[in-house]
Structure formats: C-alpha cells, structure tokens
Scaffold this active site. Structure first.
Site, PDB file in Angstrom:
ATOM      1  N   LYS A   1       0.014   3.705  -2.646  1.00  0.00           N
ATOM      2  CA  LYS A   1      -0.954   4.792  -2.492  1.00  0.00           C
ATOM      3  C   LYS A   1      -0.277   6.144  -2.280  1.00  0.00           C
ATOM      4  O   LYS A   1      -0.920   7.189  -2.432  1.00  0.00           O
ATOM      5  CB  LYS A   1      -1.908   4.491  -1.334  1.00  0.00           C
TER       6      LYS A   1
ATOM      7  N   SER B   1      -6.564   3.714   4.020  1.00  0.00           N
ATOM      8  CA  SER B   1      -5.871   2.854   3.049  1.00  0.00           C
ATOM      9  C   SER B   1      -6.880   2.041   2.238  1.00  0.00           C
ATOM     10  O   SER B   1      -6.647   0.877   1.898  1.00  0.00           O
ATOM     11  CB  SER B   1      -4.872   1.918   3.745  1.00  0.00           C
TER      12      SER B   1
ATOM     13  N   SER C   1       0.801  -1.229   0.000  1.00  0.00           N
ATOM     14  CA  SER C   1       0.000   0.000   0.000  1.00  0.00           C
ATOM     15  C   SER C   1       0.829   1.271   0.000  1.00  0.00           C
ATOM     16  O   SER C   1       0.264   2.366  -0.063  1.00  0.00           O
ATOM     17  CB  SER C   1      -0.959   0.016   1.195  1.00  0.00           C
TER      18      SER C   1
END
Length: 400
Positions: A69, A132, A66
């Site tokens: 991101k 997230s 993640s």
C-alpha cells in the site's frame, strides 16, 4: 575560489568520467556496532543522503504484505499532485471492493465499504493509509486506473521509474499472491520517494485514527505513539506468508531516518526492532550538508565561452551522513573530467566529481556541475582563447 563551509583541497587532472554517486562508506571513525535485529531482513537508511547505516539480507525478495500500500499510496499521491484526480472526487464503490462478495477480502483489514457507496477520494485515501483497508485499495484503484490490473500496471511503472531492482507487485493491497515480492532496500527507497515526491500524501501517514461509517480504527503503526522517537510514518504489513513487516520513518532535528523490518515473528517484535534501529542511528550518526545547491563550491576558468569563468557546485544539496562528531574532519576535493573547461556548457552539466574524505579516505562522491550555462563566444573571442589556452598549457596560469 569561493570559500566553502569545509576545508577544501583541489586535485585537477585529465581523468575519465567518474561514477555519479558512490554510497559506499569507508569507516574512518567507526560507530558502535549496530543492534542485532530479530527479523528475516532489515535496513536503516538516512533519508537525505541515501546512506545505508546498517542492513542484513536487504536484497532478499520477500512478501511485502500491506507494505504494498506504500506504492498504492504513491500512485494515488502522484495522481492527486498532477490533477488527474482531486480529494473531493466522489467514488462509487463496486462489488469487487465488497468484502461480503469478495472471498479474498474476508477476514482482512477493511474500511467496511458496500457496493454503491459514494465516498470522496480523501476518505478512501485515509482508509488505505490509516486503516490499511484492502477494500479501500480496490475502490480507489478502480477509480484512478479503471481496474485493479491497470492500477497494478501503474505501480510497476513507478517501480521501474524509481530504479527498484527487486520489486514486483501483483495486487493493489498486498494480500498473498504468487510472484509478488519486494526487499528491505526497495521498501526504504519507496518510503524515501513518498516523503520526497508526494509530501501531502505522506502527511496522512502520521494520522493516528480514522472514523468511517461510525467505525473508529487506529493506525496500525504503533510507533506513532512512541515517546522516545518522533515517528511520522510509514506502514505496517502482515500476512501468514510475510510475517510481520514495518517501514518506519522518524526525525531528529534536520535528520530523518527510514527503517525497514521484514519477516518479524510477532507484531510486538517488529515495533521493538524498528525502534532499536532508529534509536541507534540517531544516537551515533548525523547528517550534514556541507555544500548546498545554491552556493558555488569553486569558480573555474572556461575557454571559448561568452564568459571567462563559471561557478561550479552541486545540482542538489550534498547531504553527507557521518559518525557524530566527525564534521570537523570532513574535507573535500574535486577532479575535473577534462584538463580545461570549454564552452558550451549547459546548466547542471557534470564536469567532474567532488570527493568527500575523512582522515584521507573517500567516503562519498557527488557530481560536480556547472551552475549556469555558458554559451560559445564570438569568433574573435574563441580565436583569442585558442592562443591563450595554448600559451597557458606551456607557461601556466600567467596566460590563463
């Protein structure tokens, strides 16, 4: 010569053009050894100077999870900054962002969107950064670029623009995908770009919680609650393939550090190891700005121009990271690329290199630039300068 904030010695020579920027560090005064870090790769970088204080396997290509991101957030922040989208734009959620209908999303971090929901860009942005949310990443990507693939294209375009050598994205969210990779170094540079280029977007990374549809979720970056450090971002990441990742940034006065820990074995380890890196960096290093972009470093004679002298300095503040207590020993000298400066000169045109030294050893270099444009003088002025320059080369400064 104008006075500088540091001791200055000048070395003038007809040297060839030199490197624009050197980030190598000669340890004139060693700080204590960095802590041992329990992870696959890590790096600690000063935000302002770009100085790497410690690293290990920082260029190994690993799964970002993640942390992807961060780049998605950067793309969204650039779209907001340029006015292509606004925070108040309403986004209609498509089926591809619905976890129930998209098997890849099931069991992952979610904002819990449903097809047909109409959500402001500002809410989706928070869902990506704070929660997230993989579904939020898809919904915002579809809105910004028309499709996930097109958004990934934008992400990789920024990879090239930022000069990242070992990063390639395949998804907008970071779930495991063959051919998706990044490194500790590149992630530190993405963090630096977020803070520098889209500060309003970066400000969201310090928010500790976000509630959507009556579901409160907390920011997964637990260092935001640290009482030992002033952490204000950036992002966690975890998949089975990646392990536990964390990019963190903290400030201490005017100094800001960025740490990256990749592939830690557990959630707790990534936070402990990041805190160790940041604490060590703040304790033993400081960042100073001995030369600022609005202050001349030197004034030099310029020939064949519409003015006789030009101020020389740096195009952007010259931040230098040093072992604590060494500012008093920092010296600077410069080398011109040519024996004489001749018009025309453009504003911020490089004309040489500034060397910063500790105990006689060069630790950093910065480009020396003309702080204002100098146009060519008239015919008679240039003819006179030609004669005077020839005399100066023979008799020295008496004719300059």
């Amino acid at each position: 010569m104008k006075k500088s904030l540091i001791s200055v010695s000048y070395t003038l020579s007809a040297s060839a053009s030199l490197m624009l920027l050197t980030l190598s560090f000669a340890h004139a005064e060693e700080a204590p050894a960095p802590p041992e870090i329990n992870a696959k790769a890590w790096i600690l970088m000063d935000y302002n100077s770009g100085k790497v204080l410690t690293e290990s396997h920082a260029d190994d290509r690993l799964d970002p999870a993640s942390l992807t991101k961060m780049m998605a957030s950067y793309v969204a922040g650039q779209a907001l900054r340029s006015g292509k989208i606004t925070n108040d734009d309403m986004v209609t959620v498509g089926k591809d962002a619905w976890a129930t209908g998209n098997p890849i999303l099931q069991g992952s971090s979610l904002m819990f969107l449903k097809p047909g929901d109409r959500i402001p860009v500002s809410e989706l942005n928070k869902g990506i950064i704070i929660q997230s949310g993989n579904d939020a990443s898809i919904a915002l990507a579809d809105y910004v670029a028309g499709s996930q693939d097109a958004f990934v294209g934008l992400m990789n375009n920024y990879v090239k623009a930022l000069g990242l050598q070992n990063t390639h994205f395949k998804t907008v969210h970071g779930l495991d995908s063959d051919g998706q990779y990044s490194t500790a170094r590149d992630m530190a540079l993405i963090g630096q770009a977020l803070i520098r280029d889209v500060p309003a977007e970066y400000a969201l990374h310090k928010e500790k919680e976000f509630t959507f549809n009556h579901i409160r979720q907390y920011n997964r970056n637990r260092l935001l609650w640290s009482t030992n450090l002033k952490v204000d971002g950036i992002k966690t990441g975890h998949t089975n393939g990646a392990g536990n990742n964390l990019v963190a940034s903290a400030t201490d006065g005017d100094q800001r550090l960025i740490s990256v820990v990749l592939g830690a074995a557990t959630d707790g380890i990534r936070f402990r190891e990041s805190e160790k890196l940041l604490t060590w960096g703040f304790r033993f290093y400081e960042t100073v700005t001995p030369i600022k972009a609005d202050k001349p470093f030197s004034t030099q004679r310029v020939w064949f121009g519409d003015k006789k002298e030009v101020n020389l300095g740096v195009a952007k503040d010259a931040a230098i990271t040093l072992p604590k207590g060494q500012m008093k020993n920092l010296k600077a000298s410069f080398t011109l690329s040519q024996p004489q400066l001749t018009a025309p000169l453009k504003k911020n045109q490089q004309v040489g290199v500034i060397d910063f030294q500790l105990n006689g050893k060069t630790i950093e270099q910065r480009p020396l630039v003309a702080m204002e444009a100098v146009e060519e003088g008239g015919f008679f002025s240039r003819a006179w300068d030609f004669v005077m320059m020839k005399l100066s080369s023979v008799f020295g400064k008496w004719f300059s």
